[in-house]
Design an enzyme around this catalytic site. Structure first.
Site, PDB file in Angstrom:
ATOM      1  N   VAL A  45      89.998  43.297  22.696  1.00  0.00           N
ATOM      2  CA  VAL A  45      90.381  41.908  22.992  1.00  0.00           C
ATOM      3  C   VAL A  45      91.530  41.439  22.092  1.00  0.00           C
ATOM      4  O   VAL A  45      92.467  40.770  22.558  1.00  0.00           O
ATOM      5  CB  VAL A  45      89.160  40.959  22.862  1.00  0.00           C
ATOM      6  CG1 VAL A  45      89.536  39.561  23.340  1.00  0.00           C
ATOM      7  CG2 VAL A  45      87.972  41.479  23.656  1.00  0.00           C
ATOM      8  N   LYS A  62      79.712  36.172  20.947  1.00  0.00           N
ATOM      9  CA  LYS A  62      78.462  35.526  21.405  1.00  0.00           C
ATOM     10  C   LYS A  62      77.290  35.782  20.476  1.00  0.00           C
ATOM     11  O   LYS A  62      76.447  34.909  20.273  1.00  0.00           O
ATOM     12  CB  LYS A  62      78.102  35.960  22.830  1.00  0.00           C
ATOM     13  CG  LYS A  62      78.194  37.436  23.108  1.00  0.00           C
ATOM     14  CD  LYS A  62      79.548  37.770  23.651  1.00  0.00           C
ATOM     15  CE  LYS A  62      79.744  39.263  23.780  1.00  0.00           C
ATOM     16  NZ  LYS A  62      80.671  39.611  24.806  1.00  0.00           N
ATOM     17  N   GLY A  85      86.598  49.766  28.303  1.00  0.00           N
ATOM     18  CA  GLY A  85      86.632  48.622  27.367  1.00  0.00           C
ATOM     19  C   GLY A  85      85.733  47.476  27.793  1.00  0.00           C
ATOM     20  O   GLY A  85      85.883  46.350  27.321  1.00  0.00           O
ATOM     21  N   GLU A 144      80.171  46.590  24.808  1.00  0.00           N
ATOM     22  CA  GLU A 144      80.205  46.241  23.399  1.00  0.00           C
ATOM     23  C   GLU A 144      80.313  47.524  22.574  1.00  0.00           C
ATOM     24  O   GLU A 144      79.904  48.596  23.038  1.00  0.00           O
ATOM     25  CB  GLU A 144      78.908  45.512  23.008  1.00  0.00           C
ATOM     26  CG  GLU A 144      78.772  44.131  23.599  1.00  0.00           C
ATOM     27  CD  GLU A 144      79.819  43.155  23.087  1.00  0.00           C
ATOM     28  OE1 GLU A 144      80.037  43.079  21.881  1.00  0.00           O
ATOM     29  OE2 GLU A 144      80.439  42.474  23.924  1.00  0.00           O
ATOM     30  N   ASP A 202      73.030  41.081  24.796  1.00  0.00           N
ATOM     31  CA  ASP A 202      74.291  40.364  25.008  1.00  0.00           C
ATOM     32  C   ASP A 202      74.102  39.230  26.018  1.00  0.00           C
ATOM     33  O   ASP A 202      74.531  38.095  25.794  1.00  0.00           O
ATOM     34  CB  ASP A 202      75.361  41.352  25.498  1.00  0.00           C
ATOM     35  CG  ASP A 202      76.704  40.693  25.686  1.00  0.00           C
ATOM     36  OD1 ASP A 202      77.374  40.437  24.670  1.00  0.00           O
ATOM     37  OD2 ASP A 202      77.076  40.409  26.842  1.00  0.00           O
ATOM     38  N   LYS A 220      74.333  35.126  25.441  1.00  0.00           N
ATOM     39  CA  LYS A 220      75.148  34.231  26.280  1.00  0.00           C
ATOM     40  C   LYS A 220      74.295  33.134  26.904  1.00  0.00           C
ATOM     41  O   LYS A 220      74.708  31.974  26.967  1.00  0.00           O
ATOM     42  CB  LYS A 220      75.838  35.047  27.373  1.00  0.00           C
ATOM     43  CG  LYS A 220      76.918  35.962  26.823  1.00  0.00           C
ATOM     44  CD  LYS A 220      77.339  36.966  27.872  1.00  0.00           C
ATOM     45  CE  LYS A 220      78.504  37.810  27.418  1.00  0.00           C
ATOM     46  NZ  LYS A 220      78.812  38.890  28.358  1.00  0.00           N
ATOM     47  N   GLY A 261      86.801  43.148  29.601  1.00  0.00           N
ATOM     48  CA  GLY A 261      88.115  43.786  29.650  1.00  0.00           C
ATOM     49  C   GLY A 261      89.121  43.019  28.813  1.00  0.00           C
ATOM     50  O   GLY A 261      88.953  41.831  28.518  1.00  0.00           O
TER      51      GLY A 261
HETATM   52  N1  LIG Z   1      85.533  43.881  25.208  1.00  0.00           N
HETATM   53  C1  LIG Z   1      85.237  42.882  26.030  1.00  0.00           C
HETATM   54  O1  LIG Z   1      85.392  42.993  27.252  1.00  0.00           O
HETATM   55  C2  LIG Z   1      84.715  41.588  25.477  1.00  0.00           C
HETATM   56  C3  LIG Z   1      84.468  40.532  26.362  1.00  0.00           C
HETATM   57  C4  LIG Z   1      84.021  39.308  25.869  1.00  0.00           C
HETATM   58  C5  LIG Z   1      83.814  39.157  24.506  1.00  0.00           C
HETATM   59  N2  LIG Z   1      84.035  40.210  23.654  1.00  0.00           N
HETATM   60  C6  LIG Z   1      83.797  40.003  22.221  1.00  0.00           C
HETATM   61  O2  LIG Z   1      85.042  40.084  21.540  1.00  0.00           O
HETATM   62  C7  LIG Z   1      84.832  40.589  20.216  1.00  0.00           C
HETATM   63  C8  LIG Z   1      85.721  41.819  20.030  1.00  0.00           C
HETATM   64  O3  LIG Z   1      85.347  42.798  20.964  1.00  0.00           O
HETATM   65  P1  LIG Z   1      86.260  44.106  21.206  1.00  0.00           P
HETATM   66  O4  LIG Z   1      85.742  44.705  22.463  1.00  0.00           O
HETATM   67  O5  LIG Z   1      87.698  43.758  21.107  1.00  0.00           O
HETATM   68  O6  LIG Z   1      85.819  44.995  19.955  1.00  0.00           O
HETATM   69  P2  LIG Z   1      86.506  46.362  19.438  1.00  0.00           P
HETATM   70  O7  LIG Z   1      87.422  46.907  20.467  1.00  0.00           O
HETATM   71  O8  LIG Z   1      85.394  47.204  18.929  1.00  0.00           O
HETATM   72  O9  LIG Z   1      87.407  45.867  18.197  1.00  0.00           O
HETATM   73  C9  LIG Z   1      86.829  45.317  17.067  1.00  0.00           C
HETATM   74  C10 LIG Z   1      87.907  44.979  16.056  1.00  0.00           C
HETATM   75  O10 LIG Z   1      87.294  44.277  14.966  1.00  0.00           O
HETATM   76  C11 LIG Z   1      87.788  44.812  13.739  1.00  0.00           C
HETATM   77  N3  LIG Z   1      86.793  44.563  12.697  1.00  0.00           N
HETATM   78  C12 LIG Z   1      85.486  44.935  12.655  1.00  0.00           C
HETATM   79  N4  LIG Z   1      84.887  44.464  11.547  1.00  0.00           N
HETATM   80  C13 LIG Z   1      85.842  43.765  10.867  1.00  0.00           C
HETATM   81  C14 LIG Z   1      85.840  43.025   9.664  1.00  0.00           C
HETATM   82  N5  LIG Z   1      84.741  42.901   8.913  1.00  0.00           N
HETATM   83  N6  LIG Z   1      86.991  42.417   9.284  1.00  0.00           N
HETATM   84  C15 LIG Z   1      88.122  42.516  10.034  1.00  0.00           C
HETATM   85  N7  LIG Z   1      88.184  43.198  11.202  1.00  0.00           N
HETATM   86  C16 LIG Z   1      87.064  43.812  11.604  1.00  0.00           C
HETATM   87  C17 LIG Z   1      88.025  46.284  14.017  1.00  0.00           C
HETATM   88  O11 LIG Z   1      88.911  46.807  13.062  1.00  0.00           O
HETATM   89  P3  LIG Z   1      89.427  48.323  13.121  1.00  0.00           P
HETATM   90  O12 LIG Z   1      90.441  48.308  14.260  1.00  0.00           O
HETATM   91  O13 LIG Z   1      90.028  48.575  11.803  1.00  0.00           O
HETATM   92  O14 LIG Z   1      88.216  49.164  13.436  1.00  0.00           O
HETATM   93  C18 LIG Z   1      88.604  46.203  15.446  1.00  0.00           C
HETATM   94  O15 LIG Z   1      89.978  45.967  15.387  1.00  0.00           O
HETATM   95  C19 LIG Z   1      83.332  40.881  20.097  1.00  0.00           C
HETATM   96  O16 LIG Z   1      82.698  39.775  19.524  1.00  0.00           O
HETATM   97  C20 LIG Z   1      82.889  41.019  21.555  1.00  0.00           C
HETATM   98  O17 LIG Z   1      81.532  40.676  21.730  1.00  0.00           O
HETATM   99  C21 LIG Z   1      84.485  41.410  24.107  1.00  0.00           C
END
Ligand SMILES: NC(=O)c1ccc[n+]([C@@H]2O[C@H](COP(=O)([O-])OP(=O)(O)OC[C@H]3O[C@@H](n4cnc5c(N)ncnc54)[C@H](OP(=O)(O)O)[C@@H]3O)[C@@H](O)[C@H]2O)c1
Length: 418
Positions: free
Chosen positions: A17, A99, A181, A184, A195, A199, A297
């Site tokens: 994201v 969430k 992507g 979670e 999850d 929500k 996504g």
């Molecule tokens: N993916 C979806 O479709 C989606 C949809 C709705 C909501 N969300 C929410 O959006 C959020 C991010 O999801 P994502 O899918 O983008 O996750 P992701 O692809 O796993 O990316 C997580 C990111 O967080 C960074 N990170 C983890 N712990 C950290 C910390 N303590 N300090 C600073 N950075 C940190 C990681 O760093 P590194 O790159 O160094 O590992 C990585 O860049 C989550 O809360 C998720 O529930 C996701």
């Protein structure tokens, strides 16, 4: 903030994201918002943009006077809460998609917003691109909204679609969801129903003024749904969806739960496939509304984050009207559910928990029944969540009153009661 204030963003997270938001912002120069610095966990990872954009020290962003907006998009709920708390205390507006963190800390986050008068927006946390929080918060008056139910987890809907349409094995479908992507970082959050429960917890606050953690209502995910369950559903002309339900009971209290559910082809949710999310609302005068949009996504989720960033320009804040101004509803666990339960062995199903059993089938290594069960029994016992057992709610599952006169002798015999 005024309409012309430059938004200087401190971004936490550069995963699916976070990177999606970065790309989207490159294509929306009119917003006058730019990412000043990005905090990630590991500085060693190869990134698609220059290394000077990154830090792994949160304070470099949180204490930077130039940064007026914090966008929190990390996958660690505990660290996320610390970041959001510090940002709100420092008077910075915050946008988040987390969430789990919001559901776990709803009351504290509400108190922080009130104390520091800083906006905290999180539209992307519930149905990614589908704007549901603002609709529930702004459009529906508490007295008028009767129910909402919907598919609020994109990756489980994607997995169920692949199982139904392509007869894909569960593990393969999950892997595809992860590769795209949609899942979670910890897929147990999706397939275990956590999850969707997080929500639902957030949506209950904005729709009915109820602050409730997932432990306060029943929920499960789809990890025990088998191909055989899918075949039974097909035989009954149903699909199986993971559905969050919130519905007012006759006494004004609210029934809320997240369960896999059989849906008929007359139900709008039947046609919601892949990573799409959808919610139907029912209210006294508007009758039914149906919302649908991509629930996972990079770009769909980033679009909701972008919308929140943009809303900061006109000082938009959630008013939490249902909690702070109106008479909030309360949760009830005094209702029955009509459910389908399957298991590898009959012994795994606790027959005694059922009020009555309408259908009962016993095949080699696969048996199932359809019956009425009080939700308290589901809250008190966990046999229905154990490996090898799946529980699927029927359409129109909530039963408020049961009439024992309607129980056929046959069902009593089948249930071993007579
Ligand atoms: N993916 C979806 O479709 C989606 C949809 C709705 C909501 N969300 C929410 O959006 C959020 C991010 O999801 P994502 O899918 O983008 O996750 P992701 O692809 O796993 O990316 C997580 C990111 O967080 C960074 N990170 C983890 N712990 C950290 C910390 N303590 N300090 C600073 N950075 C940190 C990681 O760093 P590194 O790159 O160094 O590992 C990585 O860049 C989550 O809360 C998720 O529930 C996701």
């Amino acid at each position: 903030m005024s309409a012309t204030t430059q938004l200087n963003i401190g971004l936490f997270g550069f995963g699916v994201v976070g990177k999606g938001l970065y790309d989207v912002l490159q294509n929306t120069p009119a917003l006058q918002a730019s990412i000043h610095k990005i905090c990630i966990k590991s500085l060693d990872k190869k990134r698609s943009i220059a290394a000077e954009n990154f830090t792994n020290i949160p304070g470099e962003i949180l204490n930077n006077q130039h940064i007026n907006v914090i966008v929190e998009l990390i996958d660690d709920a505990d660290a996320a809460f610390d970041i959001v708390k510090a940002a709100l205390q420092n008077g910075k507006a915050v946008v988040s998609a987390n969430k789990k963190m919001i559901a776990e800390h709803f009351e504290e986050l509400l108190a922080l917003q009130q104390e520091f008068q800083t906006p905290f927006l999180y539209e992307a946390s519930c149905c990614a691109s589908m704007p549901i929080i603002r609709n529930l918060e702004e459009y529906y008056d508490n007295d008028l909204l009767f129910s909402f139910r919907g598919i609020i987890n994109g990756s489980t809907n994607f997995i169920l679609t692949k199982i139904f349409q392509e007869q894909l094995e569960f593990e393969k479908a999950l892997l595809m969801a992860q590769q795209l992507g949609f899942a979670e970082s910890n897929p147990q959050l999706d397939i275990g129903g956590f999850d969707a429960a997080n929500k639902l917890s957030i949506l209950l606050a904005h729709s009915f003024g109820i602050i409730a953690k997932p432990a306060e209502f029943i929920f499960t995910g789809i990890k025990n749904i088998s191909l055989q369950d899918a075949l039974v559903a097909k035989g009954k002309k149903y699909k199986i969806k993971l559905v969050a339900n919130a519905q007012k009971l006759a006494d004004g209290k609210l029934a809320a739960f997240v369960l896999p559910q059989f849906v008929t082809k007359h139900d709008e949710l039947y046609h919601v496939e892949n990573e799409f999310n959808a919610i139907t609302t029912e209210s006294s005068f508007a009758d039914k509304h149906f919302f649908k949009g991509k629930g996972a996504g990079a770009f769909p989720t980033a679009s909701a984050v972008l919308s929140d960033i943009s809303a900061l320009r006109y000082n938009y804040k959630y008013e939490y009207k249902k909690i702070l101004i109106q008479q909030a509803s309360v949760l009830s666990n005094d209702f029955y559910l009509k459910v389908f339960v399957s298991a590898n062995e009959i012994a795994a199903i606790n027959k005694d928990d059922f009020e009555w059993i309408e259908e009962w089938h016993n095949e080699y290594h696969y048996c199932w029944l359809v019956g009425i069960i009080h939700v308290k029994k589901l809250a008190e016992h966990d046999w229905w969540k154990l490996p090898g057992v799946s529980l699927i709610a029927y359409p129109d599952a909530v039963v408020e009153n049961i009439d024992y006169k309607n129980i056929s002798k046959r069902s009593l015999e089948l249930a071993g009661i007579v």
